[in-house]
Design a protein around this motif. Structure first.
Motif, PDB file in Angstrom:
ATOM      1  N   SER A  30       0.843  -1.188   0.000  1.00 39.08           N
ATOM      2  CA  SER A  30       0.000   0.000   0.000  1.00 39.08           C
ATOM      3  C   SER A  30       0.883   1.244   0.000  1.00 39.08           C
ATOM      4  CB  SER A  30      -0.923   0.017   1.215  1.00 39.08           C
ATOM      5  OG  SER A  30      -0.182   0.209   2.403  1.00 39.08           O
ATOM      6  N   ALA A  31       0.390   2.308  -0.599  1.00 43.73           N
ATOM      7  CA  ALA A  31       1.207   3.514  -0.740  1.00 43.73           C
ATOM      8  C   ALA A  31       1.606   4.082   0.609  1.00 43.73           C
ATOM      9  CB  ALA A  31       0.446   4.556  -1.553  1.00 43.73           C
ATOM     10  N   TYR A  32       0.681   4.089   1.560  1.00 44.43           N
ATOM     11  CA  TYR A  32       1.038   4.644   2.864  1.00 44.43           C
ATOM     12  C   TYR A  32       2.108   3.798   3.550  1.00 44.43           C
ATOM     13  CZ  TYR A  32       0.989   6.345   7.590  1.00 44.43           C
ATOM     14  OH  TYR A  32       1.389   6.836   8.797  1.00 44.43           O
ATOM     15  N   ARG A  33       1.996   2.478   3.423  1.00 43.10           N
ATOM     16  CA  ARG A  33       3.030   1.649   4.050  1.00 43.10           C
ATOM     17  C   ARG A  33       4.388   1.905   3.400  1.00 43.10           C
ATOM     18  NH1 ARG A  33       3.194  -4.819   5.515  1.00 43.10           N
ATOM     19  NH2 ARG A  33       5.356  -4.809   6.178  1.00 43.10           N
ATOM     20  N   PHE A  34       4.409   2.013   2.070  1.00 50.04           N
ATOM     21  CA  PHE A  34       5.679   2.281   1.397  1.00 50.04           C
ATOM     22  C   PHE A  34       6.236   3.623   1.855  1.00 50.04           C
ATOM     23  CE2 PHE A  34       8.330   4.056  -1.919  1.00 50.04           C
ATOM     24  CZ  PHE A  34       9.162   2.998  -2.239  1.00 50.04           C
ATOM     25  N   GLU A  35       5.366   4.631   1.833  1.00 50.53           N
ATOM     26  CA  GLU A  35       5.815   5.983   2.175  1.00 50.53           C
ATOM     27  C   GLU A  35       6.271   6.078   3.630  1.00 50.53           C
ATOM     28  OE1 GLU A  35       3.810  10.415   2.705  1.00 50.53           O
ATOM     29  OE2 GLU A  35       2.569   8.664   2.255  1.00 50.53           O
ATOM     30  N   GLY A  36       5.503   5.456   4.536  1.00 50.71           N
ATOM     31  CA  GLY A  36       5.773   5.637   5.947  1.00 50.71           C
ATOM     32  C   GLY A  36       6.753   4.655   6.555  1.00 50.71           C
ATOM     33  N   TYR A  37       6.894   3.473   5.926  1.00 50.67           N
ATOM     34  CA  TYR A  37       7.680   2.429   6.579  1.00 50.67           C
ATOM     35  C   TYR A  37       8.767   1.800   5.707  1.00 50.67           C
ATOM     36  CZ  TYR A  37       4.068   2.621  10.140  1.00 50.67           C
ATOM     37  OH  TYR A  37       3.212   3.047  11.114  1.00 50.67           O
ATOM     38  N   ALA A  38       8.646   1.874   4.388  1.00 49.64           N
ATOM     39  CA  ALA A  38       9.567   1.126   3.535  1.00 49.64           C
ATOM     40  C   ALA A  38      10.396   1.983   2.600  1.00 49.64           C
ATOM     41  CB  ALA A  38       8.793   0.088   2.713  1.00 49.64           C
ATOM     42  N   ALA A  39      10.045   3.240   2.433  1.00 51.06           N
ATOM     43  CA  ALA A  39      10.731   4.058   1.433  1.00 51.06           C
ATOM     44  C   ALA A  39      12.221   4.196   1.708  1.00 51.06           C
ATOM     45  CB  ALA A  39      10.091   5.439   1.343  1.00 51.06           C
ATOM     46  N   ASP A  40      12.603   4.135   3.000  1.00 50.33           N
ATOM     47  CA  ASP A  40      14.015   4.292   3.335  1.00 50.33           C
ATOM     48  C   ASP A  40      14.648   2.973   3.784  1.00 50.33           C
ATOM     49  OD1 ASP A  40      12.608   4.063   5.652  1.00 50.33           O
ATOM     50  OD2 ASP A  40      13.553   5.755   6.684  1.00 50.33           O
ATOM     51  N   ALA A  41      14.009   1.837   3.477  1.00 52.93           N
ATOM     52  CA  ALA A  41      14.594   0.545   3.829  1.00 52.93           C
ATOM     53  C   ALA A  41      15.869   0.320   3.024  1.00 52.93           C
ATOM     54  CB  ALA A  41      13.603  -0.581   3.554  1.00 52.93           C
ATOM     55  N   PRO A  42      16.876  -0.328   3.616  1.00 55.91           N
ATOM     56  CA  PRO A  42      18.138  -0.534   2.884  1.00 55.91           C
ATOM     57  C   PRO A  42      17.960  -1.477   1.699  1.00 55.91           C
ATOM     58  CG  PRO A  42      18.138  -1.732   4.972  1.00 55.91           C
ATOM     59  CD  PRO A  42      16.929  -0.861   4.985  1.00 55.91           C
ATOM     60  N   VAL A  43      18.427  -1.056   0.547  1.00 46.66           N
ATOM     61  CA  VAL A  43      18.404  -1.861  -0.674  1.00 46.66           C
ATOM     62  C   VAL A  43      19.785  -1.757  -1.301  1.00 46.66           C
ATOM     63  CG1 VAL A  43      17.384  -2.162  -2.957  1.00 46.66           C
ATOM     64  CG2 VAL A  43      15.926  -1.495  -1.039  1.00 46.66           C
ATOM     65  N   ALA A  44      20.390  -2.899  -1.609  1.00 51.32           N
ATOM     66  CA  ALA A  44      21.777  -2.893  -2.093  1.00 51.32           C
ATOM     67  C   ALA A  44      21.937  -2.062  -3.349  1.00 51.32           C
ATOM     68  CB  ALA A  44      22.245  -4.336  -2.326  1.00 51.32           C
ATOM     69  N   GLU A  45      21.062  -2.279  -4.337  1.00 50.51           N
ATOM     70  CA  GLU A  45      21.144  -1.551  -5.601  1.00 50.51           C
ATOM     71  C   GLU A  45      19.760  -1.055  -5.981  1.00 50.51           C
ATOM     72  OE1 GLU A  45      23.718  -3.015  -8.802  1.00 50.51           O
ATOM     73  OE2 GLU A  45      24.061  -4.790  -7.557  1.00 50.51           O
ATOM     74  N   PRO A  46      19.338   0.115  -5.474  1.00 49.29           N
ATOM     75  CA  PRO A  46      18.006   0.622  -5.803  1.00 49.29           C
ATOM     76  C   PRO A  46      17.746   0.715  -7.302  1.00 49.29           C
ATOM     77  CG  PRO A  46      18.981   1.911  -4.042  1.00 49.29           C
ATOM     78  CD  PRO A  46      20.058   1.001  -4.551  1.00 49.29           C
ATOM     79  N   GLY A  47      18.783   0.965  -8.076  1.00 51.60           N
ATOM     80  CA  GLY A  47      18.611   1.091  -9.521  1.00 51.60           C
ATOM     81  C   GLY A  47      18.156  -0.182 -10.204  1.00 51.60           C
ATOM     82  N   ARG A  48      18.265  -1.319  -9.507  1.00 46.33           N
ATOM     83  CA  ARG A  48      17.830  -2.599 -10.067  1.00 46.33           C
ATOM     84  C   ARG A  48      16.486  -3.055  -9.485  1.00 46.33           C
ATOM     85  NH1 ARG A  48      21.421  -5.746 -12.744  1.00 46.33           N
ATOM     86  NH2 ARG A  48      20.454  -7.646 -11.902  1.00 46.33           N
ATOM     87  N   VAL A  49      15.796  -2.149  -8.801  1.00 47.10           N
ATOM     88  CA  VAL A  49      14.488  -2.480  -8.211  1.00 47.10           C
ATOM     89  C   VAL A  49      13.478  -1.414  -8.647  1.00 47.10           C
ATOM     90  CG1 VAL A  49      13.205  -2.935  -6.092  1.00 47.10           C
ATOM     91  CG2 VAL A  49      15.628  -3.549  -6.235  1.00 47.10           C
TER      92      VAL A  49
END
Length: 360
Positions: A83-102
């Motif tokens: 859900s957009a709110y979950r992404f915005e509030g909880y996951a947008a800054d989660a560590p991702v090794a290579e954001p450009g590949r996601v």
């Protein structure tokens, strides 16, 4: 979705019947358009990815849940619908090794859902490729994205989202097929071709629904709640169908996973509470049959939504809503929600309500 007609005039229930009748022609147009477009656009991040994140809210989130299996099984890529709110509030800054590949696929028919737009902006700021799936290529969501897939449908009237939902689901499924083709997945072309043959099945299913749902609405008129259960892509379908009953008729409805219904909702009263069981061919059809049997044994009024020649869930149902055709489960989300808008429309007519009226 738009909650009132021009000039703020409340919409009439009949608009959902018009939307349902248009689904087959829309899908014929959209499936061909997306198939050709995705083959010709090098700007879409369709290859060399580690995972895909699908972001939306309301119908758009339901579309994401419905499309997850196609990305995982047809494109062979991990997929996280959120859900957009979950992404915005909880996951947008989660560590991702290579954001450009996601890549983040942000879905909004209007392109103006605030949480979806904010999610797209935050994802882009962190280096994720953002692909907007929206009906408005000039919307704030499109402006925040690195590329846009236009899901516009012609001659759209204000209504609970029916045609727009189908457009979003079709676009996501076609994109998953394109990713599978680029990755050399053998089933990708097969599933894409099956999707392109669905318009006639959608038209026949819509015709059946428009005939059968008036009587079903009369049977459900006194229900306090209508649970709708399905698993895999059908969980997204169940949530969408429940939303259409709420929006069109103000009836409380819920979308739930089959097994979770057994764990929780089966204990609810009254004993003769209806339950709609979605049972497409695929991984959950045996579970759907078992849940229908369990529900019937508890005194529930079971409504089964099933493919032709079903000998599972339909054996325990008081009412059967037939699906015309038997597509691969990954694309079943284009057929199994077709009944929901007509059912919501007839419930609205029977109760004297109009779409979105209860929320005003």
């Amino acid at each position: 979705m738009t909650r009132s007609g021009s000039g703020g005039v409340p919409m009439e229930p009949g608009v959902v019947f018009e939307q349902t009748r248009a689904l087959g022609a829309d899908l014929r147009l959209l499936s061909d358009r997306f198939a050709r477009e995705f083959e010709q656009r090098p700007d879409l991040p369709a290859g060399g990815v580690d995972a895909v994140v699908l972001v939306g809210n309301g119908d758009s989130h339901h579309a994401a849940l419905t499309a997850q299996l196609a990305f995982e099984q047809v494109a062979n890529v991990p997929c996280v619908p959120m859900s957009a709110y979950r992404f915005e509030g909880y996951a947008a800054d989660a560590p991702v090794a290579e954001p450009g590949r996601v890549p983040v696929l942000a879905v909004s028919a209007s392109g103006r859902s605030p949480a979806v737009v904010r999610s797209a902006v935050s994802a882009a700021e962190r280096g994720f490729p953002v692909l907007a799936f929206t009906g408005d290529p000039h919307s704030p969501l499109a402006a925040a994205a690195s590329a846009t897939v236009c899901t516009t449908v012609p001659d759209l009237r204000p209504s609970p989202g029916v045609r727009t939902y189908q457009a979003s689901v079709c676009a996501l499924l076609m994109f998953a097929c394109r990713m599978g083709e680029i990755a050399g997945r053998g089933r990708a072309r097969e599933v894409r071709d099956a999707l392109c043959t669905l318009p006639e099945a959608v038209e026949r299913t819509a015709g059946e629904a428009l005939e059968k749902c008036e009587q079903l609405a009369a049977q459900l008129a006194g229900a306090a709640v209508v649970p709708i259960a399905g698993s895999g892509p059908s969980e997204g379908t169940a949530k969408f169908c429940a939303a259409k009953l709420v929006e069109a008729a103000g009836m409380f409805a819920t979308g739930q996973d089959l097994d979770e219904w057994v764990h929780v909702e089966r204990f609810a009263t009254p004993r003769d509470m209806p339950v709609v069981v979605l049972s497409p061919s695929g991984r959950s059809e045996d579970k759907a049959a078992a849940v229908a049997e369990r529900a019937a044994s508890l005194g529930r009024r079971v409504i089964a939504v099933v493919p032709p020649c079903d000998d599972g869930a339909s054996r325990h149902a008081e009412v059967v809503l037939p699906i015309s055709g038997d597509p691969p489960e990954e694309i079943s989300g284009l057929l199994y929600p077709v009944f929901a808008a007509p059912l919501g429309g007839f419930l609205a007519l029977g109760s004297g309500r109009r779409p979105f009226e209860a929320g005003r």
